[in-house]
Enzyme design. Sequence first.
Site, short mmCIF file in Angstrom:
data_model
loop_
_atom_site.label_atom_id
_atom_site.label_comp_id
_atom_site.label_asym_id
_atom_site.label_seq_id
_atom_site.Cartn_x
_atom_site.Cartn_y
_atom_site.Cartn_z
CG ASP A 195 -33.03 15.63 -4.93
OD1 ASP A 195 -33.40 15.24 -6.06
OD2 ASP A 195 -33.72 15.72 -3.76
CD GLU A 255 -34.02 17.39 -9.58
OE1 GLU A 255 -34.69 16.46 -10.15
OE2 GLU A 255 -34.03 17.30 -8.30
#
Length: 711
Positions: free
Chosen positions: A409, A438
């Site tokens: 994340d 990400e």
Amino acid sequence: MSSADRNFFAYLDEMNIVTILLPHSYHHGLSSAFYMAADAVKTPLAILEKTEIEHHFKYICQFEGEISFGRPYWIFDEHGGKTDLQIGAVIRTDRFDEKFYYEGNDLGVTFHADQICFKLWAPTATGVKLKLRPSANDYSEIIKMRREDCGVWSVCLHRNLEFYQYSFLVLVNQEWREAVDPYVKAVTANGEQGVIVKLEKTAGPRHCIPPLENPVDAIIYETHIRDFTIDANSGVKNKGLYLGAGELNTNGTDGEVTGLSYVKDLGITHIEFLPFNDFAGVDELNPAKQYNWGYNPTHFNTPEGSYATDPNNPYSRIVELKKLIDQIHSVGLGVIMDVVFNHVYIREQSSFEKIVPGYYFRHNEIGLPSNGTGVGNDVASERKMVRKFIVDSVRYWLEEYHIDGFRFDLMGILDVTTMNEVRKTCDSLSKGILIIGEGWNLNTPLPPSQKATIANQAKMTEIGQFNDKFRDTIKGSTFNLFDKGFALGNEHLVDAAMEVITGSIGFTKKSARLFNNPYQSVNYVECHDNHTLWDKLEGCYSEADPAVRQKYHRLATGIVLLSQGIPFLHSGQEFFRTKQGDGNSYRSPDRVNLLDWERKSKYKDNVEYIKGLISIRQKFSCFRMRTTEEIHAHIQALSFSAPVLGCLYHLPMEEVILVINPSSKVQRIVLPEGEWGILANHETAGISAKDYINLEKHFLEPISLNVLLKK
């Protein structure tokens, strides 16, 4: 010692630099001399600089040598005033990192032949104690710990302490704080106390799955453990729990398969679960009252208790998560763990901040915690002991729970070196571990060259990145509900679509290379974040017939599955998942977030179509090319009039055409010479060719994806 007890303040900001703040209310903020002492002997400080700031005079002072960490120091002024030397910005210096880096693999609790040992890294502490109690209602025992090299404190006990609750009492800057072990493996309900368990008692049968030959062979299906089965019509007994997500051969009201068996039947290779390490936001003793995605990490090495049958039993969550993972492995699928190492839930309440204040988090140029994550803190992964913690945690989940991949994340908050260390550790333990993240460029005080972003993909060649260019090109902007991408009829994006469909590797002359190799591109148009694709389509085409919206949805999802790179699906995407227009459902109720298994029945035809496309991807290697060189050598762009996009894949054993018509009109094209069988069109998809075409002219239905195989 509280701030109210200090007449003035002194901070160790470098190994031999002290910053002193004298308020104007204290001797007008003036002193011509300062001294430092750890015992009766006072050492004079050299005043290097004096400035006035916000009702204080600020003095930068220097002393010879370095202090001895682990013991209290005092600062005296010329008036006889005295204050404690607090640990300041020194903890964020390279010299501090080098001095106190600890290589050992025994932090936390370790078992030995006849004893149990506790170790805590707390280099700035002047005292550490172990707090033990048999249960919540029993008297606590306080045991002093001994300081060792590299700022580690330890104690070993010759006792059976299974089920004992434990925490650490840490004295920093004259203040005692209680903290749960950062390396804790088991906790009480809601993570309030660490618990000592014997992990060997949680071992069970293990099914091994063959490693991936290449990341592009993966097809990822993202879901949330609670969403996956909480629907009343899921056919699952243990709804919303680890055990429920692992149940096999469950059926919906139509008698058709649901749950894990359904995902296996769909053709998925990996299930990616939203965070299942211990997180805040749901009361584990009453989980039905709250909902949360899980991006509020509290204990990184402990499973979340709200998914367990008995959160009060520290073994329950561990055993049941292991059963879930093994059940998934038993049907040949892998498990990807969504990890949130970029921030903690509340910095001030985290064990990191209580034990070594200021070390684990980045600070901006004025000394305040940075907030690139948008949740109040950024983890400082570039610091050696922070990096070690992240790598140690990844290693633990691999070795103890047999995870098959990690989704990072907000990976762009982390640094390149840390991510490469993660990659190296995974490769040393197992083959085929997927690492994706990400790689957004976020406003955190880390040099751009060090950020683990898409811009630095060449420095992390074995790590996949969520391709937001793919997402926005095919679907349209995820932040503008009404913006339409190529698959939603935007005829101006043909060239951009060709680029992302071929792996974002610089296939077309008009596009810059985003990735060096296709396996770095995670292709998606929908995930847990933002609006589902169906909800976006209801915004973009609110007046259109639902059948038209279904065609656009099918086309966008089909492009994800047949593009070069790693395809990523959001659970329920194949049956037009809706969150009733909620664009940020991170704590919305189950009725918004649940996976509605009735829609799987209602839109069975679309499920079968997506299943067919998955089988095409798995059958024909032209959709899973490994390298940029392969793509350039074996894919040819076909010259069709816009908005039609066409690719010819020519490999030694197969010759395939992919043609896409995103427009609302029938389009006529001229096919290359030969006899072409239809694998997929606007209605059906599968690996068996139908309706061979040997005419030069072929008509494409509106809003359709077509796959043709040369006879």
